[in-house]
Design an enzyme around this catalytic site. Sequence first.
Site, PDB file in Angstrom:
ATOM      1  N   CYS A  20       0.735  -1.168  -0.053  1.00 49.41           N
ATOM      2  CA  CYS A  20      -0.067  -0.095  -0.127  1.00 49.41           C
ATOM      3  C   CYS A  20       0.949   1.139   0.156  1.00 49.41           C
ATOM      4  CB  CYS A  20      -0.966   0.137   1.262  1.00 49.41           C
ATOM      5  SG  CYS A  20      -2.166  -1.256   1.235  1.00 49.41           S
ATOM      6  N   HIS A  64      -2.334   8.310   6.147  1.00 49.59           N
ATOM      7  CA  HIS A  64      -2.696   7.110   5.402  1.00 49.59           C
ATOM      8  C   HIS A  64      -4.320   6.720   6.014  1.00 49.59           C
ATOM      9  CE1 HIS A  64      -1.690   3.447   3.242  1.00 49.59           C
ATOM     10  NE2 HIS A  64      -2.181   2.641   4.372  1.00 49.59           N
ATOM     11  N   HIS A 112      -9.868   2.958  -0.188  1.00 51.88           N
ATOM     12  CA  HIS A 112      -8.337   2.544  -0.075  1.00 51.88           C
ATOM     13  C   HIS A 112      -8.131   2.232  -1.363  1.00 51.88           C
ATOM     14  CE1 HIS A 112      -4.721   1.453   0.983  1.00 51.88           C
ATOM     15  NE2 HIS A 112      -5.029   0.962   2.451  1.00 51.88           N
ATOM     16  N   SER A 163      -4.270  30.753 -68.016  1.00 56.54           N
ATOM     17  CA  SER A 163      -4.008  31.854 -69.088  1.00 56.54           C
ATOM     18  C   SER A 163      -2.558  32.648 -68.638  1.00 56.54           C
ATOM     19  CB  SER A 163      -5.042  33.064 -69.616  1.00 56.54           C
ATOM     20  OG  SER A 163      -4.837  33.576 -70.487  1.00 56.54           O
TER      21      SER A 163
END
Length: 1003
Positions: free
Chosen positions: A177, A313, A350, A620
């Site tokens: 994690c 966390h 999470h 032309s």
Amino acid sequence: MESDDELIAIVSMECRLPQADGVDEFWQKLVDGDSAVRDLTDEEVAAAGVPEGRRSRADYVKRAGVIDGLAEFDSTYFGYSPREADILDVQQRLMLESSVALLERANIDPHRTRQRIGVFAGSGMSTYLFGALRRRDLVESLGEMVIRHGNDKDFLATRTSYKLNLRGPSVNVQTACSTGLVAVHSAVQSLLLNECDAAVAGAVHVRLPQHAGYRYQVGGVLSPDGVCRPFDSGANGTVFTNGIGLVLLKRLRDAVADGDEVHAVIAASAVNNDGAEKVSFTAPSVSGQVEVLSDALQISGAKQTDITYIEAHGTGTALGDPIEIEAIKQAYGLDGAPCGIGSLKGNFGHLNIAAGIIGLIKAALVLKHGYVPPTVNVDEVNPALELDDSRYFVTTEGLPLDRGTEHWAGVSAFGMGGTNGHVILKSYEPTPAEEPTDRPADDAAATGPSILTFSARSEDALRGQAAALADRLAADPDASLAAYAYTLREGRTLHPYRASLAAVDRAEAVTRLRAGRYHRGAESGTNEIAFVFAGQGTQRQAMGAALATKNEHFARRLAEAVAAVNEHTDFDVHTYLGPDGPVDGIDTSVAQPLLFAVEYALATALIDAGVRPRYVLGHSLGEIVAATVAGVFDLRSAAALVATRARLMGGCPTGSMLAVDRLDAFRDLLDGGDLVVAATNSPAQFVLSGTHEAVDEAVARAADAGVRHQRLATSHAFHSPLMRGAAEEFRAFLHTVEFRAPGIPLVSNITGRVLTEYEARSPHYWADHLLRTVDFAESMETLRAAGVRRFVEIGSGRSMSNLVRANLASDTDLTPELAQTLGELEHEEESFADAVALGWAADPEVPVEEYATAARMVSLPTYAFERHVHWVEPTLGFGSDDDADAPVTASVSVPAPAPAPAAAPAPAASAPDNGPADLDGPTEEIRAIVAKIFESFIGAPAAAHEREFFELGGNSLMAIQLINKLRETFELDFSVRDFYENSSVSATTNVITSLLLEEPAHV
């Protein structure tokens, strides 16, 4: 970090999360205090493969954070065949697309930059692999190695570096994690060691099936109701969700020098591990967390009290939250300025190994915007955290920060297994800097036209790029078009499909982008440009005057041409170029030298700018100018020729000219010689020329017959017998002129073909030019047959462009790209710039710096991926079933895999005794079998029999599998060399047929 030289800048950020497809949506979700975790319906859970007996249990939680569109991927952008894209892990797909967006947000083209760009990233274990391995058809056709290779997380970083051409260190980081934050730490260290100049850092996690939910276990880490409550008294578990987060890092001094936007500065980072001094492998440790926070603080040079916000966390677990808060208090002290603590897991759950990087992105946005969003799902702060009488508080409400003060923030991520990461950020306020001396300020550059250039990997993606660019411009009232042009030129990768346009203001650019009125080009196909030179009658007042004041190349070329012409006239061409110069009703002897000078200057100035024609043609008089540009005449000879031609034609008897849309009503009038067809301009536009009386009669006939008609404002009957006297005298003059072979193919408006060297150097051709019919329609047919679809009108106005459109209107497969070099007086500079833009679309080597210069780059939309469904239905585990071969979800861009082909017929049954001449039927049968085998490997019909296997997206691993399949199917020894040298369907068929007949292949 001890000095500014050791500070690291976050210069761009990218994320893709449930209900948040980008950083802006992510931030808005946080500010609004919304949750992206939602309830799942029973139908969704059932479709994910969860058995009824499991999902109906009271402890089964039907909630998840779902990322939309995971099945979609732009395989074309990254060069994958459809079949290989089908089996590529969705995490690796997200990493590839998000890395492209990340670099584009930083305006870095990895194919042109000299910077060494590193990649430090990690992903979760591929659960997509389970479904792919269940598909026996995929395992058989691609091989298990290819499938595992596409799903092995070991290749996440290196695959990104390979596909994006990144040359710095490419390192996978895996610490559970904490992976995303540890990847940032690794990138920081690499930058400080000068191993790279920029670094992609982050992590991605996707667990499939997304809609499966989970079973709650008492005492486990998962929430019983699918709600994560960080720091709440009722916190009882987390819920794992999916997402990706990436940041691009540079040394701060480099970011400032490059003019990058700095979102926040990394002042320090630290990583450690808990070791064995904790309850279990999965348990957190106070001492380990205290140590990593303290290490980062010491490295940063900040005081404890400088840290006023911590993105924790914050998993919302009864064990984890108190341990984390205790570590914060020990590391940062109890006394001092108030310090808020928050966690985004209440909003997004999470995010597993991506949790730390998303936390870092949130903290950087907090410092950038000066606002701390609320931490959600906190009804009552957990008293076990013991925050009373400390400086810490949970940010349950939004908190504005004092914008006049420097702010510091900490970010934590802790991995199962004990690897802890902590990063300290501080806010960044750029100091006023001097503008670079080599580029003008944006305002100065914006006074003239800007050329916007963009590209993509497909036509559809190109339209997506245009739409995204238009939307951004429309929403940006302060946009500097010059800065947009500069950013597109310098900060974007050049792809095979290109587009460009010139505009002077934002509104015009938006209108053209939304209407699709931009020039297109592509690597494949023809990109030739034809310059089309206008004839007499297109002159207007002050022609080229505005452009001459703005464009030094044109001004110089015009001065050269005027000086050359003036040597052979009794008037000064400059008189007719000014704002008061008379042009209406001017004599032929004046009009033709005037047009010659301007058109010659336009064409040569455009060539000076890098736009080079593949063909030239003129109407032309325009053919004389085209011949000069092609090198048949030098400038001085051409000036004398034009002046003489104009004088002689002006001295002929007067006559009239009439434009009509069909000729059938005038057939009898054209037999007498007094009325002729002077020009066939298109299938529905003709010009009649003759005496005044003959044209008067033609007007009456046209009125009676309902023919659309219009008299032309001319004094003479050009390209008619009335020009015969001029032609004879002109022929005598031409014998004094030096002719050369054309250096550029010149399409004749007399023959309609490319002029031969003999014709180009023949005085008779140029003399008869005054008499013969101008067959512009046939000239256009020659160019159409050559595949030319880009035309630049050399002259004033749009008359030639209209004729080009009229001649190509019936060809639905060919849409012309047109640009005028000299539009209306007020738009002359823009018109010329748009011709340069057309040149760039045809050839990106055409320089556009002059029209795409600014002091700095700006934020622009990232690549508009053209996503298609590439999907193998996921499974809950490693199990298999009898239906595994059948695709469950149809692919939008990839047809369902073909069944294994039947064995080929035996040679004796398919090859009669009289030899290979009678093998057409069996050969076609073999071809069909080979094509099906190819299709099973590539994932798309192999209808293009002449395209090689590797051009279709195959690779060497797939080739080995395919060769073995061919050997098994046809029961013959088909060698690797045979395949590599003959890898198209047709060539492979020829080899197999020859092997079956025991004859050598002729391919």
